[in-house]
Scaffold this active site. Structure first.
Site, PDB file in Angstrom:
ATOM      1  N   PRO A 291       0.825  -1.195   0.000  1.00  0.00           N
ATOM      2  CA  PRO A 291       0.000   0.000   0.000  1.00  0.00           C
ATOM      3  C   PRO A 291       0.857   1.241   0.000  1.00  0.00           C
ATOM      4  O   PRO A 291       1.779   1.368   0.786  1.00  0.00           O
ATOM      5  CB  PRO A 291      -0.783  -0.111   1.299  1.00  0.00           C
ATOM      6  CG  PRO A 291      -0.494  -1.447   1.860  1.00  0.00           C
ATOM      7  CD  PRO A 291       0.738  -1.930   1.246  1.00  0.00           C
ATOM      8  N   GLU A 292       0.531   2.121  -0.910  1.00  0.00           N
ATOM      9  CA  GLU A 292       1.172   3.438  -0.931  1.00  0.00           C
ATOM     10  C   GLU A 292       0.139   4.431  -0.402  1.00  0.00           C
ATOM     11  O   GLU A 292      -0.901   4.020   0.107  1.00  0.00           O
ATOM     12  CB  GLU A 292       1.630   3.754  -2.358  1.00  0.00           C
ATOM     13  CG  GLU A 292       2.492   2.626  -2.935  1.00  0.00           C
ATOM     14  CD  GLU A 292       2.975   2.892  -4.349  1.00  0.00           C
ATOM     15  OE1 GLU A 292       3.112   4.058  -4.719  1.00  0.00           O
ATOM     16  OE2 GLU A 292       3.199   1.912  -5.087  1.00  0.00           O
TER      17      GLU A 292
END
Length: 271
Positions: A2-3
């Site tokens: 996840p960014e």
DNA sequence: CGGACAACCTGGCGGC
DNA sequence: TGCCGCCAGGTTGTCC
């Protein structure tokens, strides 16, 4: 995994379930994820605290508690979701920490690769204090970005992914932003001209906002708080699209290794 | 400051 | 089918 956009969507999804809740129990089958606390002491300190609010800083999920701050980093494969105790979830196979809540439900942290981290500190700054600016905040304007770039001699792509430079950009959004700005990821930061810096600034904000709009990119492991997948992966222009035609000029997208990371770009229109 | 590399982990996939 | 090596959305520490 996840960014920034993925973490933002997880936080938005969890906020209504967690705000106002009190922690009543803590269990872990892999306590090494909990930084600097033996499990027993961690649980003793956490139990009884109320969750005042949930927010995001870079890729960190920040839980403001009545006394302390709980921070969670999902790293590559972490997932966070709230369910009833009797309810099973596809991610439970990799369950690492379970937080019991005062409404009878559970906050579960699952993480296949065990890279995720949980912090419990008096002040969030101890964990997120060295992060660069939030790229979607009002404070992050073009002038700030120009100043940040001054004196930077490194390669632009790894620099974009440096969390102390700007917070929240990872491999996907770095590749997508550079494609949109038509900048070769191999370029040295100090060779970027004014117009290129402006394009890159707008591209960074644009791809992150698009990621949030499409509720994140789910390639393998990322799931929204309710377990469903995002759909930004449907809108990638270069990431994981090697050999496919560049949407702008038709040249096959090339994949190379840059700063130890897979890097996707168009060798023709990114210069 | 910057770059290369190993570590931390598990699982999926392509190649043979 | 089976095994092997490689790859993966992240970060940190070490070494040069």
């Amino acid at each position: 995994m996840p960014e920034l956009p993925e973490v933002e969507i997880v936080v938005r999804g969890l906020r209504p379930d967690l705000t106002g809740r009190r922690v009543v129990s803590v269990e872990s089958t892999w306590p090494r994820l909990i930084v600097d606390w033996p499990l027993e002491a961690f649980a003793a300190r956490l139990i009884g605290q109320q969750i005042a609010g949930l927010r995001r800083r870079g890729k960190y999920i920040i839980c403001d508690l009545s006394d302390d701050t709980l921070l969670i980093h999902l790293k590559m494969t972490g997932r966070l979701y709230v369910v009833a105790p009797e309810e099973s979830n596809e991610s439970d196979r990799w369950l690492r920490v379970v937080f019991g809540l005062d409404d009878g439900r559970e906050l579960r942290f699952s993480d296949l690769r065990k890279f995720g981290r949980v912090y419990l500190v008096p002040d969030a700054g101890q964990v997120v204090g060295k992060l660069g600016p939030e790229p979607l905040s009002d404070e992050f304007d073009l002038e700030v970005f120009c100043n940040l770039l001054k004196g930077r001699q490194g390669t632009i792509k790894p620099l974009l992914m440096n969390q102390g430079f700007v917070a929240g950009i990872g491999n996907i959004y770095a590749d997508e932003a550079l494609w949109q700005a038509q900048i070769d990821p191999h370029r040295k930061a100090d060779t970027l001209k004014e117009a290129e810096i402006a394009r890159l600034y707008h591209a960074i904000r644009s791809v992150l906002q698009a990621g949030i709009y499409h509720e994140g990119a789910s390639i393998n492991w990322y799931r929204k708080a309710d377990g469903s997948t995002g759909e930004y992966q449907e809108h990638f222009n270069v990431y994981d699209r090697q050999h496919e035609p560049c949407p702008r000029c038709g040249t096959p997208i090339r994949k190379v290794k840059l700063g130890q990371r897979g890097t996707h770009y168009c060798p023709t229109c990114q210069v």
